[in-house]
Design an enzyme around this catalytic site. Sequence first.
Site, PDB file in Angstrom:
ATOM      1  N   GLY A  12       0.774  -1.248   0.000  1.00  0.00           N
ATOM      2  CA  GLY A  12       0.000   0.000   0.000  1.00  0.00           C
ATOM      3  C   GLY A  12       0.799   1.288   0.000  1.00  0.00           C
ATOM      4  O   GLY A  12       0.261   2.341   0.357  1.00  0.00           O
ATOM      5  N   ARG A  78      -5.332  -9.221  -8.413  1.00  0.00           N
ATOM      6  CA  ARG A  78      -6.324 -10.056  -9.080  1.00  0.00           C
ATOM      7  C   ARG A  78      -6.615  -9.488 -10.466  1.00  0.00           C
ATOM      8  O   ARG A  78      -6.393  -8.298 -10.705  1.00  0.00           O
ATOM      9  CB  ARG A  78      -7.638 -10.075  -8.276  1.00  0.00           C
ATOM     10  CG  ARG A  78      -7.498 -10.612  -6.870  1.00  0.00           C
ATOM     11  CD  ARG A  78      -7.077 -12.065  -6.805  1.00  0.00           C
ATOM     12  NE  ARG A  78      -7.963 -12.984  -7.458  1.00  0.00           N
ATOM     13  CZ  ARG A  78      -8.669 -13.921  -6.835  1.00  0.00           C
ATOM     14  NH1 ARG A  78      -8.601 -14.062  -5.525  1.00  0.00           N
ATOM     15  NH2 ARG A  78      -9.436 -14.745  -7.512  1.00  0.00           N
ATOM     16  N   HIS A  94       2.355  -0.074 -13.218  1.00  0.00           N
ATOM     17  CA  HIS A  94       3.187  -1.264 -13.326  1.00  0.00           C
ATOM     18  C   HIS A  94       4.656  -0.834 -13.346  1.00  0.00           C
ATOM     19  O   HIS A  94       5.020   0.099 -14.066  1.00  0.00           O
ATOM     20  CB  HIS A  94       2.834  -2.035 -14.600  1.00  0.00           C
ATOM     21  CG  HIS A  94       3.586  -3.319 -14.722  1.00  0.00           C
ATOM     22  ND1 HIS A  94       3.278  -4.424 -13.948  1.00  0.00           N
ATOM     23  CD2 HIS A  94       4.645  -3.663 -15.481  1.00  0.00           C
ATOM     24  CE1 HIS A  94       4.131  -5.396 -14.249  1.00  0.00           C
ATOM     25  NE2 HIS A  94       4.964  -4.965 -15.164  1.00  0.00           N
TER      26      HIS A  94
HETATM   27  C1  GRF Z   1       3.952  -1.353  -7.283  1.00  0.00           C
HETATM   28  O1  GRF Z   1       5.297  -1.563  -7.647  1.00  0.00           O
HETATM   29  C2  GRF Z   1       3.053  -1.310  -8.489  1.00  0.00           C
HETATM   30  O2  GRF Z   1       3.688  -0.804  -9.625  1.00  0.00           O
HETATM   31  C3  GRF Z   1       2.731  -2.762  -8.696  1.00  0.00           C
HETATM   32  O3  GRF Z   1       2.601  -3.292  -7.398  1.00  0.00           O
HETATM   33  C4  GRF Z   1       3.404  -2.538  -6.495  1.00  0.00           C
HETATM   34  C5  GRF Z   1       2.526  -2.126  -5.368  1.00  0.00           C
HETATM   35  O4  GRF Z   1       3.270  -1.553  -4.327  1.00  0.00           O
HETATM   36  N1  GRF Z   1       1.539  -2.918  -9.499  1.00  0.00           N
HETATM   37  P1  GRF Z   1       2.526  -0.887  -3.088  1.00  0.00           P
HETATM   38  O5  GRF Z   1       1.549  -1.917  -2.539  1.00  0.00           O
HETATM   39  O6  GRF Z   1       1.813   0.337  -3.586  1.00  0.00           O
HETATM   40  O7  GRF Z   1       3.600  -0.549  -2.093  1.00  0.00           O
END
Ligand code: GRF
Length: 171
Positions: A12, A78, A94
């Site tokens: 998060g 998901r 991403h």
């Molecule tokens: C991030 O690196 C995002 O790009 C990917 O999942 C990760 C989530 O990190 N989809 P967080 O839970 O916001 O710390």
Amino acid sequence: MKKILVFASGEGSNFEAIVHYFKDKNVQVELLCDKKYAKVLKRAKNLGISSHFVEFENTYEFLKNNKFDLYVLAGYMRILPQEVLNLGTFVNIHPSLLPKFKGKNAIKRAFLSGEKETGVSIHYVIKEVDSGEIIAQQKCKIETFMTLFELEEKIHKMEHKLYPKVIEELL
Ligand code: GRF
């Protein structure tokens, strides 16, 4: 007042960055989490943000009854079905320069690949994972002296800066 719903399953840190960014702006942020013991739920509590624990199977039902201007995926683990995606606009972040390194462990795979650069992509969500139209990208050099941990830190900092700004523009 615009309303956004952040989808997260784990850590998060992006959720928290989004909450801080919109604190004094006319945007209400809420959280949807599909994992009961995820750290992101604790963050929401500490930040005073409304959170909704919604099991994956109940997502459609929840969104039918709760409308938001934008659905923001940030570490939501998901794959949302088309009937859910039809209910609004969904974006995702991403940690790679898409279309390279779709899926899990993208930073590590880029690091080990010998590529000279990687980065961050924000894109619209479609059924196929990490494949929708790209909205914004930012590059990041992979320096020869960098450890994987350092690269991860750099990428996450970039995410935390870029994602809120792109969300604001979309709103
Ligand atoms: C991030 O690196 C995002 O790009 C990917 O999942 C990760 C989530 O990190 N989809 P967080 O839970 O916001 O710390």
